[in-house]
Design a protein around this motif. Structure first.
Motif, PDB file in Angstrom:
ATOM      1  N   ASN A 439       8.408 -20.995   1.823  1.00 44.05           N
ATOM      2  CA  ASN A 439       9.164 -19.739   1.836  1.00 44.05           C
ATOM      3  C   ASN A 439       9.348 -19.119   0.463  1.00 44.05           C
ATOM      4  O   ASN A 439       9.423 -17.907   0.331  1.00 44.05           O
ATOM      5  N   ASP A 440       9.474 -19.961  -0.559  1.00 49.00           N
ATOM      6  CA  ASP A 440       9.677 -19.423  -1.905  1.00 49.00           C
ATOM      7  C   ASP A 440       9.143 -20.418  -2.931  1.00 49.00           C
ATOM      8  O   ASP A 440       8.633 -21.488  -2.566  1.00 49.00           O
ATOM      9  N   ALA A 441       9.240 -20.072  -4.214  1.00 45.70           N
ATOM     10  CA  ALA A 441       8.681 -20.924  -5.268  1.00 45.70           C
ATOM     11  C   ALA A 441       9.379 -22.289  -5.352  1.00 45.70           C
ATOM     12  O   ALA A 441       8.708 -23.336  -5.334  1.00 45.70           O
ATOM     13  N   PRO A 442      10.726 -22.372  -5.417  1.00 45.24           N
ATOM     14  CA  PRO A 442      11.369 -23.692  -5.565  1.00 45.24           C
ATOM     15  C   PRO A 442      11.068 -24.654  -4.408  1.00 45.24           C
ATOM     16  O   PRO A 442      10.934 -25.864  -4.621  1.00 45.24           O
ATOM     17  N   SER A 443      10.950 -24.137  -3.175  1.00 47.21           N
ATOM     18  CA  SER A 443      10.730 -25.040  -2.036  1.00 47.21           C
ATOM     19  C   SER A 443       9.310 -25.633  -2.028  1.00 47.21           C
ATOM     20  O   SER A 443       9.037 -26.578  -1.284  1.00 47.21           O
ATOM     21  N   VAL A 546      19.251 -26.603  -6.308  1.00 49.44           N
ATOM     22  CA  VAL A 546      19.487 -26.912  -7.734  1.00 49.44           C
ATOM     23  C   VAL A 546      18.311 -26.397  -8.567  1.00 49.44           C
ATOM     24  O   VAL A 546      18.499 -25.793  -9.633  1.00 49.44           O
ATOM     25  N   LEU A 547      17.085 -26.615  -8.062  1.00 52.68           N
ATOM     26  CA  LEU A 547      15.885 -26.126  -8.763  1.00 52.68           C
ATOM     27  C   LEU A 547      15.886 -24.604  -8.843  1.00 52.68           C
ATOM     28  O   LEU A 547      15.519 -24.020  -9.871  1.00 52.68           O
ATOM     29  N   ARG A 548      16.324 -23.964  -7.753  1.00 52.21           N
ATOM     30  CA  ARG A 548      16.345 -22.488  -7.719  1.00 52.21           C
ATOM     31  C   ARG A 548      17.309 -21.964  -8.789  1.00 52.21           C
ATOM     32  O   ARG A 548      16.989 -21.024  -9.521  1.00 52.21           O
ATOM     33  N   THR A 549      18.478 -22.609  -8.884  1.00 54.27           N
ATOM     34  CA  THR A 549      19.477 -22.189  -9.876  1.00 54.27           C
ATOM     35  C   THR A 549      18.924 -22.355 -11.294  1.00 54.27           C
ATOM     36  O   THR A 549      19.087 -21.477 -12.152  1.00 54.27           O
ATOM     37  N   ALA A 550      18.237 -23.483 -11.530  1.00 52.98           N
ATOM     38  CA  ALA A 550      17.640 -23.729 -12.857  1.00 52.98           C
ATOM     39  C   ALA A 550      16.558 -22.689 -13.155  1.00 52.98           C
ATOM     40  O   ALA A 550      16.428 -22.217 -14.299  1.00 52.98           O
ATOM     41  N   GLY A 551      15.792 -22.324 -12.121  1.00 55.96           N
ATOM     42  CA  GLY A 551      14.746 -21.312 -12.291  1.00 55.96           C
ATOM     43  C   GLY A 551      15.333 -19.963 -12.656  1.00 55.96           C
ATOM     44  O   GLY A 551      14.844 -19.279 -13.570  1.00 55.96           O
ATOM     45  N   GLN A 552      16.414 -19.572 -11.974  1.00 60.81           N
ATOM     46  CA  GLN A 552      17.072 -18.295 -12.270  1.00 60.81           C
ATOM     47  C   GLN A 552      17.655 -18.292 -13.680  1.00 60.81           C
ATOM     48  O   GLN A 552      17.588 -17.285 -14.388  1.00 60.81           O
ATOM     49  N   LYS A 553      18.212 -19.449 -14.064  1.00 58.66           N
ATOM     50  CA  LYS A 553      18.768 -19.584 -15.417  1.00 58.66           C
ATOM     51  C   LYS A 553      17.665 -19.394 -16.471  1.00 58.66           C
ATOM     52  O   LYS A 553      17.904 -18.839 -17.552  1.00 58.66           O
ATOM     53  N   ALA A 554      16.428 -19.832 -16.101  1.00 54.88           N
ATOM     54  CA  ALA A 554      15.299 -19.718 -17.040  1.00 54.88           C
ATOM     55  C   ALA A 554      14.641 -18.337 -16.969  1.00 54.88           C
ATOM     56  O   ALA A 554      13.637 -18.079 -17.642  1.00 54.88           O
TER      57      ALA A 554
END
Length: 586
Positions: A439-443, A546-554
């Protein structure tokens, strides 16, 4: 300048050099040809000999045309002196004659041979397509363009281009086809062959194909049901139903398509896949054929791959400047894995081909493994998977690494074996492109871990993941500004104060967009580039959130965010972004 003398037998001219043909025709002397060959040598062969003859005024365009045709064994004829019988003219429908610029001359029923006339000797694909579409043995002669134009006007101007409604009425009245009503499974091989050669069926199929290509459809569906037979097009991701033909022609249509795709017309119990190549108005078109047996007959889907409609260029995909910069950085890495993810039909292959096209140079060896190969690209080694004989992504990938590639594309990671070999390939200095259905990059990370890939392999090899969706573009012809209601804004979890000063548009619907309000599609992207923090999270098997949040932070911008940018830029609508990013939060 000499006129063409009495034309020598075509056998004496076939496959001869152009100069020799013109000498035989009495247009040039041997001395003049040798002079021109010297000029060509002085120019280091940078110009064709025919162009030199023209530049020096030794021949005219018509004489060059006749000579080039004779080289290919095609006889030149004067159409003004010929009267073509109506029964021969009817062999080629008006739409096809005008599309391919051909006029039929003679028809031999016993040999099923049709002689046609063209105005360009290099229009050989017209005869191939006529043979594929109509099933004739086709031989061609040549004439000059004004004469062909006159013949098209003379024989076809009064004929209206047949429409699908008229053809379906003709089929309903056809007594031969009516005999097969209710006989779906009890038709023998000889009868199937006869059905596939039925003229009304050929005409209907050709008209459906040409109309689909003209309307820029991506797929054509022929679907049998218990009490009806449907034909549908997919345009810009949406299916539109056409006027349904009589149910009893289902077997005839599927047999005709199988004949064109060189499939087994006798096999009606197993799925089959094939390919039909055409050239329509100078554009190469590939039709990917899928035949699936169902309860009520064979369902046939044709995927239309029109290379003229696909721009394999990263700049034309619709990325923002920042996203484009990220993708350029990813695809120019010396090694690692870059994944493009999204549902079926979201343009993943086009994105990967665009990346490969950018890397395609003399210095770089590119090899792809695909199922199926969608577009043929010069300079890239492309391998078609054949799982029925054991040629799988994993097996092919092992052999590819012995071919000394720089960049490898794996059509799709479907199992642990393929994922591990792709990871090994990137560890040994290769850049690997591949796709996943998530569905998206993190998944995508969770998906690879579920397949059984070890976290340390992912952290060592994954460079970036590109998620994408296709949204329909507002038709420029009927684009209209409007104020969205609160209910519409809520579809994207927006409040009126969030969109103050923003403009919104929709398409009213017009002739150019078939009253849909949309014309064409554009991709929206979500690009996740891995940093050390994200790699640590993968090692600890952190959750997708958690990965999605880290990705947005980056700095990763979500699909829905990029979709809203497209809305504010007047490219698409709230409904389209809400539909395609339904699972996304902000």
């Amino acid at each position: 300048m000499k006129a063409v003398k009495s034309f020598p037998p075509i056998e004496q001219l076939r496959s001869r050099t152009l100069g020799r043909v013109l000498i035989k025709m009495g247009v040039l002397t041997r001395e003049k040809v040798h002079e021109c060959l010297k000029i060509q040598k002085q120019r280091h062969g940078a110009i064709q000999i025919g162009q030199i003859f023209l530049e020096l005024g030794l021949i005219d365009e018509k004489q060059l045309q006749i000579a080039l045709a004779a080289q290919r064994g095609m006889e030149y004829i004067n159409l003004d002196d010929i009267d073509i019988p109506p029964e021969v003219v009817e062999k080629v429908p008006a739409q096809m004659a005008k599309t391919y610029r051909i006029v039929p001359l003679e028809y031999d029923k016993e040999q099923n041979e049709l002689k046609v006339v063209l105005d360009k000797p290099d229009n050989f694909r017209a005869t191939d397509d006529l043979s594929t579409l109509m099933g004739f043995k086709v031989t061609a002669k040549i004439t000059d363009p004004p004469a062909l134009e006159n013949a098209l006007s003379k024989y076809y101007e009064t004929q209206q281009e047949e429409n699908i409604n008229e053809l379906i009425s003709e089929i309903q009245d056809d007594s031969f086809l009516a005999e097969y009503e209710g006989r779906n499974q009890s038709i023998d091989l000889d009868e199937l062959k006869e059905l596939s050669e039925s003229n009304p069926v050929k005409k209907l199929l050709n008209l459906v194909l040409l109309q689909a290509i003209r309307d820029k459809a991506s797929d054509i569906h022929f679907e049998p049901f218990e009490n009806e037979y449907k034909m549908r097009y997919r345009i810009d991701g949406i299916l539109y139903e056409m006027i349904p033909p009589p149910k009893h022609i289902a077997a005839a249509l599927s047999s005709r398509i199988k004949v064109m795709a060189n499939l087994d017309i006798a096999e009606r119990r197993l799925p089959q896949d094939g390919r039909i190549s055409l050239t329509v108005q100078g554009n190469p078109i590939d039709l990917r054929v899928s035949v699936l047996p169902t309860m009520f007959g064979e369902s046939v889907v044709l995927r239309v791959l029109d290379r003229s409609q696909v721009s394999l260029n990263l700049e034309s995909l619709g990325m923002s400047k920042d996203d484009l910069k990220l993708v350029h950085q990813l695809i120019h890495k010396p090694n690692g894995i870059v994944i493009v993810t999204g549902p079926t039909g979201c343009g993943k292959t086009t994105t990967l081909y665009s990346a490969l096209n950018e890397l395609n140079s003399i210095e770089t060896k590119l090899i792809t493994t695909e199922d199926p190969v969608e577009y043929d690209i010069d300079g890239i080694i492309q391998v078609q998977m054949k799982t029925d004989i054991g040629l799988t992504f994993a097996r092919c990938l092992r052999s590819i690494l012995r071919q000394d590639p720089d960049v490898v594309m794996v059509g799709e990671i479907r199992d642990l074996e393929t994922a591990e070999i792709a990871a090994q390939a990137s560890l040994t200095g290769h850049l690997v492109f591949t796709t996943l259905h998530t569905n998206d990059a993190p998944s995508s990370v969770a998906r690879l871990l579920d397949l059984g890939v070890e976290p340390f392999l992912l952290t060592a090899t994954l460079e970036g993941i590109i998620a994408q969706r296709l949204v329909r573009k507002i038709c420029e012809n009927c684009k209209t500004p409007f104020e969205p209601s609160e209910a519409q804004l809520m579809e994207l979890a927006l409040l009126p104060e969030d969109v103050k000063g923003k403009k919104f548009y929709y398409g009213r619907g017009c002739d150019k967009c078939n009253s849909t309000g949309y014309k064409g599609r554009i991709a929206i992207f979500e690009i996740m580039v891995f940093n050390d923090e994200m790699r640590d999270l993968i090692m600890n098997r952190a959750s997708t959130n958690v990965l999605r949040t880290a990705g947005q932070k980056a700095g990763m911008r979500m699909l829905r965010y990029n979709g809203m940018v497209a809305i504010y830029n007047g490219i698409t609508t709230i409904e389209e972004v809400a539909k395609e990013t339904i699972s996304e939060g902000m």
